[in-house]
Design a protein around this motif. Structure first.
Motif, PDB file in Angstrom:
ATOM      1  N   PRO A  20      46.124  53.774  38.683  1.00  0.00           N
ATOM      2  CA  PRO A  20      47.402  54.380  38.279  1.00  0.00           C
ATOM      3  C   PRO A  20      48.491  54.272  39.346  1.00  0.00           C
ATOM      4  O   PRO A  20      49.651  54.014  39.034  1.00  0.00           O
ATOM      5  N   ALA A  21      48.120  54.445  40.615  1.00  0.00           N
ATOM      6  CA  ALA A  21      49.109  54.348  41.692  1.00  0.00           C
ATOM      7  C   ALA A  21      49.697  52.953  41.759  1.00  0.00           C
ATOM      8  O   ALA A  21      50.905  52.775  41.964  1.00  0.00           O
ATOM      9  N   GLY A  22      48.866  51.941  41.593  1.00  0.00           N
ATOM     10  CA  GLY A  22      49.353  50.571  41.622  1.00  0.00           C
ATOM     11  C   GLY A  22      50.287  50.269  40.471  1.00  0.00           C
ATOM     12  O   GLY A  22      51.291  49.552  40.637  1.00  0.00           O
ATOM     13  N   ARG A  23      49.976  50.814  39.280  1.00  0.00           N
ATOM     14  CA  ARG A  23      50.881  50.617  38.146  1.00  0.00           C
ATOM     15  C   ARG A  23      52.225  51.273  38.406  1.00  0.00           C
ATOM     16  O   ARG A  23      53.278  50.730  38.067  1.00  0.00           O
TER      17      ARG A  23
ATOM     18  N   ALA B 124      47.624  60.751  42.289  1.00  0.00           N
ATOM     19  CA  ALA B 124      46.361  61.491  42.295  1.00  0.00           C
ATOM     20  C   ALA B 124      45.421  61.032  41.187  1.00  0.00           C
ATOM     21  O   ALA B 124      44.287  61.540  41.093  1.00  0.00           O
ATOM     22  N   GLY B 125      45.863  60.094  40.356  1.00  0.00           N
ATOM     23  CA  GLY B 125      44.993  59.530  39.330  1.00  0.00           C
ATOM     24  C   GLY B 125      45.225  60.056  37.935  1.00  0.00           C
ATOM     25  O   GLY B 125      44.538  59.647  36.995  1.00  0.00           O
ATOM     26  N   TRP B 126      46.218  60.922  37.763  1.00  0.00           N
ATOM     27  CA  TRP B 126      46.490  61.479  36.446  1.00  0.00           C
ATOM     28  C   TRP B 126      47.417  60.555  35.654  1.00  0.00           C
ATOM     29  O   TRP B 126      48.207  59.800  36.220  1.00  0.00           O
ATOM     30  N   ARG B 127      47.349  60.679  34.359  1.00  0.00           N
ATOM     31  CA  ARG B 127      48.238  59.939  33.476  1.00  0.00           C
ATOM     32  C   ARG B 127      49.423  60.821  33.094  1.00  0.00           C
ATOM     33  O   ARG B 127      49.248  62.023  32.848  1.00  0.00           O
ATOM     34  N   VAL B 128      50.625  60.228  33.059  1.00  0.00           N
ATOM     35  CA  VAL B 128      51.835  60.945  32.671  1.00  0.00           C
ATOM     36  C   VAL B 128      52.395  60.277  31.421  1.00  0.00           C
ATOM     37  O   VAL B 128      52.569  59.050  31.379  1.00  0.00           O
ATOM     38  N   VAL B 129      52.706  61.079  30.385  1.00  0.00           N
ATOM     39  CA  VAL B 129      53.123  60.525  29.104  1.00  0.00           C
ATOM     40  C   VAL B 129      54.453  61.132  28.681  1.00  0.00           C
ATOM     41  O   VAL B 129      54.967  62.068  29.306  1.00  0.00           O
TER      42      VAL B 129
END
Length: 712
Positions: free
Chosen positions: A590-593, A540-545
């Motif tokens: 982000p999805a591609g990463r 969905a485009g969010w970053r997870v840390v």
């Protein structure tokens, strides 16, 4: 990945996993070991001088010692011998065929119009059948030199019979013929034969074979020099002789040079250069029957496969070692980078608004009170707890309600599974920040505050905390403790740097409520709902840390059975999530990463390499039997030491004591096998189209004990 379960159901209609694959796995590993062993035997075949000669012992009977070099021995021990006629030389070559030296020998013989007898090793006939056929096509004859160049007097009777039978089968496959001539490896002139040698040959009397020794042993395998070889090979004037030379088994350059000179000398002296059979007027070699040819074809195919498997296993092992080293380098490099970033970005803890902690609970009576109390004791100013009792059959609901804590709410629902419980809790949540916690987890007092600090960045949609093993007593607990610290947490630091975190663990994870609503809450499509949810948030485009300082203590399985069931569910669920989100491989952003970094990493290191691990273990057993001990021990000790250094660094990063490192070597013998068998079982389950049921772990109350020990 989850359909077609109707093909595998028991009488109650429940999906079941077929069990025959364990039998197939064991049989496959045994077959692989046998094939590798065959390759180990034939690849270790040398030649004269490549193995020690057995002790001399008592001499053979006088009839042998004083007779000619060609012997016929009957079952009673009776001996008849023959010698070469005058002016006749039978050149014989042992240990071949060899792709380098045998063609050179054949070329010299062809130029001299001479014929010879080649005593071939059966395994090399299988390896070079075209060269064997060339020997016969050019008018030479073939004798048996065993299948593996075994010293017949030093092996049991069954092995002697097998050595001859296998060589006959190899000849039948390559040439369609059998042989009636045999020369024992490490033999020489009749006068050198011992009583043990004679006894071994007498056991072979029923095979109708003629034993061919030598009048002139050149000892060319010692490489004494060209002149010495020529002198040793040349018979006295006018005398016939069987001359022993070698066309394989080592460097035969001196033999080839000496052969050229010897042929000139013998031709100049008028010697007849022919085969043993022609010199003694023996009948031609018999034709092999169809059964022998079929057995020979099968044997050659098995040997070819074993050679291929040995090479393939060397490649697989090499690839695994390279990937393992690369993984360690990347893990350590990213861990250092993550540590520097944490130090650089360290700030005072800030209040970011109220936080709601959702605790799904099913039969968590052993730990639920400790879990809730640890959350309420948080030093973060505004923490609300929602416990969702998912149809527990124990006292979970009453225990929570009996705590009478003002910031704790308990909701009861019919049993519907963990995702449904989390979604129910989310529906009763109105804060912007949400933490999801398993019902057996104890939070450190500052864990909530540290976990939510990353939400200062508006791009962050989820945060993974640092889950630690609470019950780390015994080997199993220590192994899991090391895995959490060395495996999971090093990986999370790497994923954080690579911005492709695939899993926020169910034990301690925080989310923006808006991100959860954007992805439709927690899905029940997989058994790894935490991995599926994390991947959905990234898509969905969010970053997870990863926040390593947010620590929670969780109860790990206390038995191998419980560990198996937990990891089976994790592995199968992760594979489901990987399949569900496979489209990220071609996405950007982000999805591609996630797809090209996270999923690719999971595929290689959590699926493919564990699938290859059984074969690697089989190769290790093979290596202990067939390879020098140092060749196996040194790499193992090296990688164990490297793993210990990595584990020590990981423990230091997590501020854990190093005394647990002593259990690390023992992981290789039980724990590692359990983990890769979990992957094998998960892959078979997925391929069989079976939907795996939820496997709940039995709680022992370790979290309650941990909290009690901290408050005393």
């Amino acid at each position: 990945m989850t359909g077609y379960a109707s093909r595998h159901r028991d009488q109650r209609g429940r999906a079941r996993v077929p069990r025959a694959h364990w039998v197939l796995l064991v049989l496959g590993m045994l077959a692989l070991l046998m094939e590798l062993a065959l390759g180990g035997v034939v690849n270790d075949v040398g030649g004269e001088g490549s193995a020690p000669r057995s002790s001399a012992g008592a001499p053979a009977p006088a009839a042998v010692l004083d007779g000619g070099p060609v012997l016929r021995i009957d079952a009673t021990g009776g001996v008849a011998t023959r010698a070469m006629p005058a002016d006749t030389v039978a050149l014989t070559f042992d240990d071949g065929p060899d792709p380098r030296w045998t063609p050179q020998v054949l070329d010299l013989l062809a130029r001299a119009h001479a014929h010879a007898t080649f005593f071939v090793v059966g395994s090399k006939v299988n390896e070079y059948p075209e060269l064997t056929r060339r020997i016969l096509a050019e008018g030479h004859e073939i004798g048996i030199h065993t299948f593996t160049h075994a010293e017949l007097a030093a092996v049991p009777a069954w092995r002697r019979q097998a050595e001859l039978a296998l060589t006959q089968n190899a000849l039948a496959s390559a040439t369609g013929r059998r042989s009636v001539l045999v020369r024992p490896p490490f033999s020489s002139q009749p006068g050198a034969m011992t009583a043990d040698d004679f006894a071994a040959l007498r056991d072979l009397a029923g095979n109708g074979l003629l034993v061919v020794l030598a009048d002139r042993d050149t000892e060319d395998w010692r490489r004494p020099g060209v002149d010495a070889i020529v002198a040793n090979a040349t018979p006295p004037a006018g005398r016939g002789a069987v001359v022993m030379l070698h066309d394989s088994g080592g460097d035969r350059s001196q033999t080839v040079t000496a052969l050229g000179l010897l042929l000139e000398i013998l031709n100049d002296r008028g010697y007849r250069l022919t085969t043993v059979s022609e010199a003694l007027a023996l009948p031609p070699a018999p034709t092999a029957d169809p059964g022998a040819r079929l057995r020979g074809d099968t044997l050659r195919a098995a040997q070819t496969l074993s050679t291929w498997l040995n090479r393939a296993m060397v490649f697989v092992l090499g690839a695994a070692l390279v990937l393992g080293l690369l993984r360690l380098v990347v893990q350590l490099g990213t861990a250092r980078a993550h540590r520097r970033r944490v130090r650089r970005e360290r700030r005072r803890l800030a209040y970011l608004g109220p936080v709601t902690v959702i605790v799904p609970a099913y039969n968590e009576a052993a730990n639920i009170a400790a879990t809730v109390r640890s959350l309420v004791a948080s030093d973060y100013p505004d923490v609300h707890v929602v416990v969702v009792d998912d149809g527990s059959t124990d006292d979970t609901f009453h225990i929570v309600r009996g705590l009478r804590l003002p910031t704790v709410r308990v909701i009861r629902q019919d049993n519907a599974g963990k995702p449904a419980a989390l979604n129910n809790g989310l529906a009763h949540t109105h804060t912007d920040l949400v933490i999801m916690v398993d019902g057996d987890t104890i939070f450190e007092p500052d864990a909530v505050g540290r976990l939510v600090q990353a939400f200062r960045d508006p791009d962050v949609g989820a945060v993974s905390g640092n889950a630690k093993v609470a019950n780390r007593t015994g080997l199993l607990g220590r192994w899991q403790h090391l895995e959490y610290v060395m495996g999971f947490n090093l990986d999370r630091r790497m994923f954080d740097i690579g911005r492709c975190m695939p899993t926020v663990p169910g034990a301690i994870g925080a989310f923006r409520r808006v991100a959860l609503l954007e992805v439709g809450g927690v899905s029940s499509a997989t058994l790894a709902e935490d991995t599926d949810l994390t991947m959905s948030v990234i898509r969905a485009g969010w970053r997870v840390v990863y926040e390593e300082s947010a620590i929670a203590w969780t109860e790990a399985p206390a038995s191998l059975r419980q560990l198996w069931r937990q990891r089976y569910r994790w592995c199968y669920g992760t594979m489901q999530a990987m399949w569900k989100h496979r489209g990220t491989l071609t996405r950007s952003g982000p999805a591609g990463r996630l797809g090209r970094r996270g999923l690719a990493y999971l595929l290689v290191f959590q699926v493919l390499l564990p699938l290859a691990a059984p074969a690697v273990d089989v190769y290790a057993v093979y290596g202990l039997i067939f390879l020098p001990f140092a060749q196996m021990a040194i790499p193992w000790l090296g990688f164990t030491a490297l793993g210990a250094l990595t584990a020590a660094y990981a423990l230091r990063l997590d501020r854990e004591p190093l005394r647990v490192l002593w259990v690390l070597p023992f992981q290789q013998f039980v724990y590692r096998q359990l983990m890769y068998l979990v992957v094998v079982q998960s892959v078979v389950t997925a391929l069989a189209g079976v939907r795996l049921p939820w496997h709940r772990m039995v709680r022992s109350g370790a979290a309650q004990d941990l909290l009690r020990s901290r408050t005393q």
